[in-house]
Design a protein around this motif. Structure first.
Motif, mmCIF file in Angstrom:
data_model
loop_
_atom_site.group_PDB
_atom_site.id
_atom_site.type_symbol
_atom_site.label_atom_id
_atom_site.label_comp_id
_atom_site.label_asym_id
_atom_site.label_seq_id
_atom_site.Cartn_x
_atom_site.Cartn_y
_atom_site.Cartn_z
ATOM 1 N N MET A 1 11.823 32.640 23.305
ATOM 2 C CA MET A 1 12.830 33.477 22.549
ATOM 3 C C MET A 1 11.700 34.820 21.855
ATOM 4 O O MET A 1 12.642 36.110 22.080
ATOM 5 N N ALA A 2 10.786 34.705 21.359
ATOM 6 C CA ALA A 2 10.054 35.796 21.440
ATOM 7 C C ALA A 2 9.573 36.752 22.322
ATOM 8 O O ALA A 2 9.612 37.697 22.010
ATOM 9 N N ALA A 3 10.171 36.302 23.589
ATOM 10 C CA ALA A 3 10.142 37.442 24.720
ATOM 11 C C ALA A 3 11.188 38.540 24.811
ATOM 12 O O ALA A 3 10.964 39.890 25.362
ATOM 13 N N HIS A 4 11.904 38.151 23.826
ATOM 14 C CA HIS A 4 13.288 38.840 23.501
ATOM 15 C C HIS A 4 13.191 40.158 22.223
ATOM 16 O O HIS A 4 14.005 40.990 21.948
ATOM 17 N N PHE A 5 12.365 40.203 21.490
ATOM 18 C CA PHE A 5 11.929 40.465 20.592
ATOM 19 C C PHE A 5 11.854 41.798 21.041
ATOM 20 O O PHE A 5 10.625 42.255 21.896
ATOM 21 N N PRO A 6 12.406 43.057 20.700
ATOM 22 C CA PRO A 6 11.860 44.412 21.218
ATOM 23 C C PRO A 6 10.281 44.987 20.371
ATOM 24 O O PRO A 6 9.673 43.913 19.936
ATOM 25 N N VAL A 7 9.070 45.312 21.426
ATOM 26 C CA VAL A 7 8.520 45.504 21.704
ATOM 27 C C VAL A 7 7.941 47.087 21.383
ATOM 28 O O VAL A 7 8.546 47.785 21.991
ATOM 29 N N ASN A 8 7.763 47.105 19.951
ATOM 30 C CA ASN A 8 6.883 48.903 19.364
ATOM 31 C C ASN A 8 8.846 49.243 19.428
ATOM 32 O O ASN A 8 8.537 51.063 20.227
ATOM 33 N N HIS A 9 9.135 49.030 18.653
ATOM 34 C CA HIS A 9 10.511 49.551 18.521
ATOM 35 C C HIS A 9 10.192 50.854 17.509
ATOM 36 O O HIS A 9 10.190 51.378 16.906
ATOM 37 N N ASN A 80 1.870 42.660 13.836
ATOM 38 C CA ASN A 80 2.195 41.605 14.297
ATOM 39 C C ASN A 80 1.534 40.364 12.829
ATOM 40 O O ASN A 80 3.152 39.403 13.121
ATOM 41 N N LEU A 81 1.712 40.647 11.816
ATOM 42 C CA LEU A 81 1.326 39.718 10.601
ATOM 43 C C LEU A 81 2.726 39.412 9.768
ATOM 44 O O LEU A 81 3.436 38.869 9.551
ATOM 45 N N ALA A 82 3.406 41.183 10.024
ATOM 46 C CA ALA A 82 4.902 40.916 8.740
ATOM 47 C C ALA A 82 5.934 40.404 10.143
ATOM 48 O O ALA A 82 6.363 39.868 9.408
ATOM 49 N N HIS A 83 5.550 40.427 11.387
ATOM 50 C CA HIS A 83 6.675 39.862 11.808
ATOM 51 C C HIS A 83 6.742 38.327 12.221
ATOM 52 O O HIS A 83 7.418 37.911 11.092
ATOM 53 N N ALA A 84 5.484 38.228 11.696
ATOM 54 C CA ALA A 84 5.179 36.095 11.834
ATOM 55 C C ALA A 84 5.740 36.315 10.038
ATOM 56 O O ALA A 84 6.963 35.494 10.492
ATOM 57 N N ILE A 85 4.803 36.755 9.391
ATOM 58 C CA ILE A 85 5.585 36.436 7.583
ATOM 59 C C ILE A 85 6.910 36.445 7.885
ATOM 60 O O ILE A 85 7.529 35.601 6.658
ATOM 61 N N ASP A 135 10.440 44.316 13.885
ATOM 62 C CA ASP A 135 8.578 44.831 13.517
ATOM 63 C C ASP A 135 7.636 43.982 14.526
ATOM 64 O O ASP A 135 7.077 44.985 14.000
ATOM 65 N N ARG A 136 7.830 44.170 16.259
ATOM 66 C CA ARG A 136 6.790 43.568 17.039
ATOM 67 C C ARG A 136 5.907 44.766 17.620
ATOM 68 O O ARG A 136 6.798 45.483 17.473
ATOM 69 N N VAL A 137 4.539 44.289 17.862
ATOM 70 C CA VAL A 137 4.113 45.618 17.659
ATOM 71 C C VAL A 137 3.033 44.831 18.654
ATOM 72 O O VAL A 137 2.742 44.146 19.688
ATOM 73 N N GLY A 138 3.129 45.819 20.087
ATOM 74 C CA GLY A 138 2.188 45.362 21.425
ATOM 75 C C GLY A 138 1.975 46.562 21.539
ATOM 76 O O GLY A 138 2.101 47.890 21.553
ATOM 77 N N PRO A 139 1.034 46.275 22.912
ATOM 78 C CA PRO A 139 -0.125 47.247 23.430
ATOM 79 C C PRO A 139 1.321 48.274 24.509
ATOM 80 O O PRO A 139 2.475 47.980 24.573
ATOM 81 N N ARG A 140 1.329 49.359 24.936
ATOM 82 C CA ARG A 140 2.204 50.188 25.456
ATOM 83 C C ARG A 140 2.364 49.975 26.484
ATOM 84 O O ARG A 140 3.524 50.233 27.262
ATOM 85 N N THR A 141 1.567 48.600 27.701
ATOM 86 C CA THR A 141 1.784 48.383 28.894
ATOM 87 C C THR A 141 3.351 46.879 28.404
ATOM 88 O O THR A 141 4.041 47.046 29.406
ATOM 89 N N ALA A 142 2.782 46.939 27.174
ATOM 90 C CA ALA A 142 4.226 45.047 27.080
ATOM 91 C C ALA A 142 5.251 46.054 26.617
ATOM 92 O O ALA A 142 6.613 45.883 26.761
#
Length: 158
Positions: A1-9, A80-85, A135-142
């Protein structure tokens, strides 16, 4: 399920701001409620005060201070702390709202909830929950890989 959250929206800062404002509201409400109910019994239902449109007692005020500080702090820090909290806080707020809705007219209403409290708790839970979706954050490649997958012809067929 976490794979469906947008990264760097691209609206991530807006969603973090909305979650931070929700946390700030909980914090301000808690402090004002704790001041207004000082001297009352911790779990009082009879002497509960109305603060910022919500009914409160010292226990609910203290809980609001803690929850507001955690949500506000996580969204100030971000990442990603904000995402988890935010995900956890939204689930907790919805569950607490449902529980207090079920217990409102009983002796188990230890936080002196009224219907207005339940509605505001649901609204805060939904706002913070919506923020957690974006609010999920990841590297530009992700983020690039997710966009490629999302816009591929195979993704459109399924």
């Amino acid at each position: 399920m976490a794979a469906h959250f947008p990264v760097n929206h691209h609206l991530r800062p807006l969603y973090r701001l909305l979650a931070a404002v929700s946390g700030l509201y909980m914090l301000v409400f808690g402090v004002a409620g704790f001041i207004a109910t000082s001297g009352s019994d911790f779990f009082t239902r009879d002497d509960a005060e109305w603060v910022l449109g919500l009914r409160t007692n010292p226990a609910f005020s203290l809980l609001s201070i803690v929850a507001g500080a955690v949500v506000l702090g996580a969204n100030v820090i971000g990442r990603n702390l904000a995402h988890a909290i935010n995900t956890l806080a939204s689930i907790v707020l919805i569950v607490v709202g449902m529980a207090m809705l079920a217990l409102m007219q009983t002796e188990a209403n230890i936080f002196a909830f009224s219907m207005v409290n339940v509605i505001v708790t649901f609204i805060l839970g939904f706002v913070i929950g919506t923020a957690s979706l974006y609010d999920r954050v990841g590297p530009r490649t992700a983020a690039t890989a997710e966009d490629t997958h999302r816009n591929s012809p195979a993704a459109a067929r399924s």
